[in-house]
Design a protein around this motif. Structure first.
Motif, PDB file in Angstrom:
ATOM      1  N   LYS A 417       0.857  -1.186   0.000  1.00 24.05           N
ATOM      2  CA  LYS A 417       0.000   0.000   0.000  1.00 24.05           C
ATOM      3  C   LYS A 417       0.898   1.242   0.000  1.00 24.05           C
ATOM      4  O   LYS A 417       1.658   1.453  -0.920  1.00 24.05           O
ATOM      5  CB  LYS A 417      -0.968  -0.037   1.173  1.00 24.05           C
ATOM      6  CG  LYS A 417      -1.973  -1.179   1.085  1.00 24.05           C
ATOM      7  CD  LYS A 417      -2.983  -1.121   2.219  1.00 24.05           C
ATOM      8  CE  LYS A 417      -3.994  -2.253   2.091  1.00 24.05           C
ATOM      9  NZ  LYS A 417      -4.988  -2.253   3.196  1.00 24.05           N
ATOM     10  N   ASN A 418       0.827   2.051   1.041  1.00 26.03           N
ATOM     11  CA  ASN A 418       1.653   3.261   1.084  1.00 26.03           C
ATOM     12  C   ASN A 418       2.865   3.112   1.998  1.00 26.03           C
ATOM     13  O   ASN A 418       3.507   4.105   2.330  1.00 26.03           O
ATOM     14  CB  ASN A 418       0.812   4.461   1.538  1.00 26.03           C
ATOM     15  CG  ASN A 418      -0.189   4.883   0.482  1.00 26.03           C
ATOM     16  OD1 ASN A 418       0.077   4.754  -0.712  1.00 26.03           O
ATOM     17  ND2 ASN A 418      -1.344   5.364   0.913  1.00 26.03           N
ATOM     18  N   ARG A 419       3.169   1.875   2.389  1.00 26.71           N
ATOM     19  CA  ARG A 419       4.300   1.646   3.290  1.00 26.71           C
ATOM     20  C   ARG A 419       5.456   0.996   2.539  1.00 26.71           C
ATOM     21  O   ARG A 419       5.258   0.029   1.803  1.00 26.71           O
ATOM     22  CB  ARG A 419       3.891   0.751   4.465  1.00 26.71           C
ATOM     23  CG  ARG A 419       2.991   1.431   5.471  1.00 26.71           C
ATOM     24  CD  ARG A 419       2.893   0.633   6.764  1.00 26.71           C
ATOM     25  NE  ARG A 419       2.464  -0.747   6.540  1.00 26.71           N
ATOM     26  CZ  ARG A 419       3.195  -1.813   6.826  1.00 26.71           C
ATOM     27  NH1 ARG A 419       4.398  -1.674   7.353  1.00 26.71           N
ATOM     28  NH2 ARG A 419       2.727  -3.025   6.606  1.00 26.71           N
ATOM     29  N   ILE A 420       6.643   1.550   2.742  1.00 29.51           N
ATOM     30  CA  ILE A 420       7.857   0.923   2.219  1.00 29.51           C
ATOM     31  C   ILE A 420       8.299  -0.103   3.247  1.00 29.51           C
ATOM     32  O   ILE A 420       8.616   0.243   4.381  1.00 29.51           O
ATOM     33  CB  ILE A 420       8.972   1.964   1.998  1.00 29.51           C
ATOM     34  CG1 ILE A 420       8.527   3.024   0.996  1.00 29.51           C
ATOM     35  CG2 ILE A 420      10.246   1.293   1.519  1.00 29.51           C
ATOM     36  CD1 ILE A 420       9.524   4.157   0.848  1.00 29.51           C
ATOM     37  N   THR A 421       8.320  -1.362   2.867  1.00 34.39           N
ATOM     38  CA  THR A 421       8.609  -2.420   3.836  1.00 34.39           C
ATOM     39  C   THR A 421      10.022  -2.984   3.714  1.00 34.39           C
ATOM     40  O   THR A 421      10.505  -3.618   4.650  1.00 34.39           O
ATOM     41  CB  THR A 421       7.604  -3.577   3.682  1.00 34.39           C
ATOM     42  OG1 THR A 421       7.681  -4.088   2.336  1.00 34.39           O
ATOM     43  CG2 THR A 421       6.192  -3.086   3.960  1.00 34.39           C
ATOM     44  N   ARG A 422      10.676  -2.763   2.568  1.00 38.54           N
ATOM     45  CA  ARG A 422      12.029  -3.301   2.444  1.00 38.54           C
ATOM     46  C   ARG A 422      12.831  -2.441   1.458  1.00 38.54           C
ATOM     47  O   ARG A 422      12.310  -2.020   0.425  1.00 38.54           O
ATOM     48  CB  ARG A 422      12.019  -4.750   1.969  1.00 38.54           C
ATOM     49  CG  ARG A 422      13.381  -5.447   2.060  1.00 38.54           C
ATOM     50  CD  ARG A 422      13.281  -6.904   1.663  1.00 38.54           C
ATOM     51  NE  ARG A 422      12.243  -7.586   2.423  1.00 38.54           N
ATOM     52  CZ  ARG A 422      11.453  -8.545   1.948  1.00 38.54           C
ATOM     53  NH1 ARG A 422      11.601  -8.945   0.686  1.00 38.54           N
ATOM     54  NH2 ARG A 422      10.542  -9.113   2.705  1.00 38.54           N
TER      55      ARG A 422
END
Length: 435
Positions: A417-422
């Motif tokens: 979604k709108n989150r950078i996870t890596r």
């Protein structure tokens, strides 16, 4: 013949030569004393003073009036240099006429630079504390004699500088105590006297007043909490399966925290007669939640934890909306680094790839990354690595999008979604051509 001439010269000018030698010695004393007293460690001198060293007490008194001290030593030093040079010029004028001025200038310059400046200053700086203690008593006498003149000179200097808008104050230090300590710690680390772990711990203590609870809290999206409306046996199993000893309890919505359940309180309740996992009242045994503003600095929050003798608080913003939670352990980890116990779940948020790049979870705090890799990424505007990339790019990047700043290349590997996870991070100079 030459020996007779030299003997005659000494006989005629013995007093003058003796005065020159004495003045050079005094000049060396003033130069070395100034260097030693300004370079001496105030912390070590204070320790010696507490242990009863009278000379250390004198050094402390002299340093407290640093402007008066330096003024007196400079006046004494200049008087000695001028007098010795004047007498040398007079003597050489009698011997060589007008050429004596050039000889005196050249000779006294070499002598004063070597024996009255470089030599005593080098000696003093090699052992400033010991040198300062040795000269403490005679310097105090010099300050008592020349001090009034020094104060007059300092007053004139302040007035002249005041005409140009420059204000000098003995009370205002250019550096705060924390900045001085931090500078000393960093310097000792570069010199090899402090290992990185010790530097990080002391730096963590100094940073407590500059960091806010929001910088280290466990964000609401990562919180493990209990729904009070679920069956008691389900809640008991959730507590037993969790690696945490304290868990918030909510009802209705996840933002409505009604209590904090301690695993030990649950065990005590289950040990009571006629109480089973199916009948235990989780809400009754939960402790009242403690809410703290997200802008509270860590120093104040640590003191509050110790004062209230609790280890757990719910973090809310200015509107009272829950933002996350903070524990005493979170603050201590800012000082000593990660604290792991036998029940912690090892979550690898940072790993090194075979090509030398670093793969980082977006939620990894910038401060933790800096500590682990000895980097210096800024953490003033963002708390996490993902937040730093968003702040610098002024956007929410797409996957495979790359950015270069602060000497590093950041590549977004995964976005939910709108989150950078890596992300993948590598030194900017190691980026292959065309990437």
């Amino acid at each position: 013949m030459m020996l007779d001439a030299f003997a005659g010269f000494l006989a005629d000018n013995g007093v003058s030569i003796a005065i020159i030698v004495l003045m050079i010695g005094l000049s060396a004393f003033f130069s070395g004393s100034e260097t030693a007293l300004t370079a001496a460690s105030r912390a070590r001198i204070h320790t010696l003073e507490v242990n009863g060293d009278e000379r250390a007490g004198i050094v402390t008194q002299l340093i407290q009036r640093r402007d008066r001290l330096i003024g007196a030593l400079l006046i004494g030093n200049n008087l000695a240099n001028i007098l010795s040079s004047s007498i040398a010029t007079s003597v050489l004028l009698q011997m060589f006429g007008a050429r004596g001025v050039a000889y005196a200038t050249l000779g006294m310059t070499i002598i004063l630079v070597v024996f009255a400046e470089v030599l005593p200053k080098s000696w003093a700086i090699s052992a400033p504390d010991r040198f300062a203690l040795a000269v403490a008593r005679p310097v105090r006498l010099v300050v008592l004699i020349i001090g009034p003149v020094s104060s007059l000179v300092n007053g004139i200097v302040r007035r002249i500088l005041g005409l140009f808008g420059v204000s000098l104050s003995r009370e205002i230090s250019m550096l705060t105590a924390h900045e001085e300590l931090r500078g000393a710690v960093d310097f000792l680390h570069r010199e090899g006297s402090f290992v990185k772990a010790d530097r990080d711990r002391l730096g963590g203590v100094l940073d407590l007043g500059e960091l806010e609870v929001s910088d280290i809290m466990i964000h609401r999206t990562l919180m493990r909490a209990l729904n009070a409306d679920e069956a008691p046996e389900v809640l008991v199993r959730s507590v037993l399966d969790s690696s945490y000893t304290r868990m918030p309890v909510w009802r209705g919505t996840a933002d409505n925290i009604i209590g904090v359940l301690h695993a030990k309180d649950l065990l005590r309740a289950l040990a009571e007669p006629d109480v089973t996992p199916e009948t235990v009242d989780i809400v009754r045994i939960a402790q009242k939640p403690w809410f703290v503003p997200d802008t509270t600095n860590l120093k104040d929050q640590l003191n509050a934890f110790l004062r209230r003798k609790v280890h757990f608080a719910i973090v809310v913003d200015e509107y009272g909306e829950m933002q996350g939670l903070v524990t005493l352990e979170d603050i201590l980890e800012e000082i000593v680094g990660d604290i792991a116990d036998e029940h912690d779940i090892a979550i690898q948020g940072v790993r090194t790839e075979a090509d030398g790049s670093i793969v980082v979870d977006g939620s990894v705090p910038i401060r933790d990354l800096n500590r682990a890799l000895d980097w210096s990424l800024p953490d003033e505007e963002a708390t996490t690595v993902a937040g730093l990339v968003i702040h610098e790019s002024r956007s929410i990047p797409e996957e495979r999008q790359a950015f270069t700043f602060y000497g590093k290349r950041f590549i977004v590997m995964k976005r939910v979604k709108n989150r950078i996870t890596r992300l993948r991070i590598r030194p900017a100079e190691d980026v292959p051509p065309g990437e």
